[in-house]
Design a protein around this motif. Structure first.
Motif, PDB file in Angstrom:
ATOM      1  N   PHE A 138     -13.631 -16.758 -41.017  1.00  0.00           N
ATOM      2  CA  PHE A 138     -14.712 -15.907 -41.471  1.00  0.00           C
ATOM      3  C   PHE A 138     -15.789 -16.743 -42.164  1.00  0.00           C
ATOM      4  O   PHE A 138     -16.986 -16.591 -41.920  1.00  0.00           O
ATOM      5  N   ASN A 139     -15.359 -17.658 -43.032  1.00  0.00           N
ATOM      6  CA  ASN A 139     -16.314 -18.516 -43.737  1.00  0.00           C
ATOM      7  C   ASN A 139     -17.028 -19.466 -42.788  1.00  0.00           C
ATOM      8  O   ASN A 139     -18.223 -19.754 -42.944  1.00  0.00           O
ATOM      9  N   LYS A 165     -23.958 -18.840 -39.210  1.00  0.00           N
ATOM     10  CA  LYS A 165     -25.082 -17.906 -39.177  1.00  0.00           C
ATOM     11  C   LYS A 165     -26.118 -18.233 -40.242  1.00  0.00           C
ATOM     12  O   LYS A 165     -27.229 -17.703 -40.218  1.00  0.00           O
ATOM     13  N   GLY A 166     -25.737 -19.074 -41.203  1.00  0.00           N
ATOM     14  CA  GLY A 166     -26.682 -19.508 -42.217  1.00  0.00           C
ATOM     15  C   GLY A 166     -26.980 -18.465 -43.262  1.00  0.00           C
ATOM     16  O   GLY A 166     -27.984 -18.561 -43.971  1.00  0.00           O
ATOM     17  N   PRO A 208     -20.332 -13.699 -52.492  1.00  0.00           N
ATOM     18  CA  PRO A 208     -21.031 -14.479 -51.457  1.00  0.00           C
ATOM     19  C   PRO A 208     -20.344 -15.802 -51.219  1.00  0.00           C
ATOM     20  O   PRO A 208     -19.718 -16.367 -52.121  1.00  0.00           O
ATOM     21  N   TYR A 209     -20.440 -16.276 -49.996  1.00  0.00           N
ATOM     22  CA  TYR A 209     -19.838 -17.570 -49.652  1.00  0.00           C
ATOM     23  C   TYR A 209     -20.636 -18.691 -50.332  1.00  0.00           C
ATOM     24  O   TYR A 209     -21.843 -18.733 -50.259  1.00  0.00           O
ATOM     25  N   LEU A 210     -19.927 -19.596 -50.964  1.00  0.00           N
ATOM     26  CA  LEU A 210     -20.559 -20.735 -51.619  1.00  0.00           C
ATOM     27  C   LEU A 210     -20.082 -22.013 -50.955  1.00  0.00           C
ATOM     28  O   LEU A 210     -18.885 -22.321 -50.960  1.00  0.00           O
ATOM     29  N   ALA A 211     -20.981 -22.699 -50.296  1.00  0.00           N
ATOM     30  CA  ALA A 211     -20.614 -23.938 -49.604  1.00  0.00           C
ATOM     31  C   ALA A 211     -20.244 -25.008 -50.616  1.00  0.00           C
ATOM     32  O   ALA A 211     -20.846 -25.119 -51.682  1.00  0.00           O
TER      33      ALA A 211
END
Length: 240
Positions: free
Chosen positions: A216-217, A223-224, A235-238
């Protein structure tokens, strides 16, 4: 000479005696009728299973202990629904009228519980299904509750406890006492529940995504966007 007047008591006594006699006869008759109207369960009509007092429907057994027509699907012991040859799980009985849905309709409506059929929760603004004989959904106190002292969660499946306190289907993997995922006989760690839809991945799917957390991540990064991480709402955190 005028005849002496008759005593009033003599004239009224027979009438009073008749009233008393009729009243007694009425009450006796009523009592007798009440005694005769008490229903008695005919001998030999109860389930012959040990310590069961439910009504036998066939072969001397109640529905729970094997009486009645059974589902014709191989290996299924559920009761056949209505006039069909299958149980509700395998297509028997009335089906939901919602387009594309093949689930069983919840009596007395024409839709399954997911699509608005059956009783609904009575809490204002709640559209979830009412549980059991109560008028509320599980979230608002409906259905059976966990028997553990101080626990207010809903009892899982046909047990008297919630999943945290040992209720519901348990994982059958040797040495594991976790709850089975999605009603299955294995927990998520040991292969139960929905799996990731990416080919070759056997990890557990998170939330309603159909993907494991890793995939999922990965797709979110591709998708950016700052898409919410699966099952976390954050929220996803890179990472660097």
């Amino acid at each position: 000479a005028a005849s002496p007047p008759r005593p009033q008591a003599a004239r009224g006594a027979p009438a009073a005696a008749a009233i008393a006699t009729n009243s007694g006869a009425f009450h006796m008759g009523k009592s007798s009728t009440t005694a005769k109207s008490v229903p008695r369960r005919p001998a030999g009509k109860t389930c012959k299973f040990e310590d069961c007092d439910k009504k036998a429907v066939s072969s001397g057994l109640c529905v729970r202990h094997g009486g009645g027509r059974r589902c014709q699907r191989e290996g299924c012991m559920n009761i056949a629904a209505s006039r069909s040859a299958m149980c509700k799980t395998h297509g028997g009985g009335r089906r939901c009228m919602f387009q594309g849905c093949d689930k069983s309709a919840a009596v007395p409506t024409d839709y399954c519980k997911r699509h608005g059929g059956g009783k609904r929760c009575q809490v204002q603004g709640c559209t979830k299904s009412a549980q059991g004989s109560t008028m509320f959904c599980k979230g608002h106190g409906g259905g059976r509750r966990c028997s553990m002292e101080g626990c207010l969660k809903s009892a899982a499946d046909s047990t008297n406890f919630c999943k945290r306190h040992g209720g519901g289907v348990r994982c059958t993997y040797p040495g594991c006492d976790r709850a089975g995922a999605d009603g299955r006989t294995l927990c998520k760690r040991h292969g139960g529940g929905r799996r990731c839809s990416v080919g070759g991945c056997e990890k557990s799917a998170q939330g309603n995504t159909g993907l494991c957390r890793k995939h999922f991540n990965t797709m979110s990064m591709a998708k950016g966007g700052a898409t919410a991480a699966a099952g976390t709402g954050k929220p996803y955190l890179a990472t660097t």
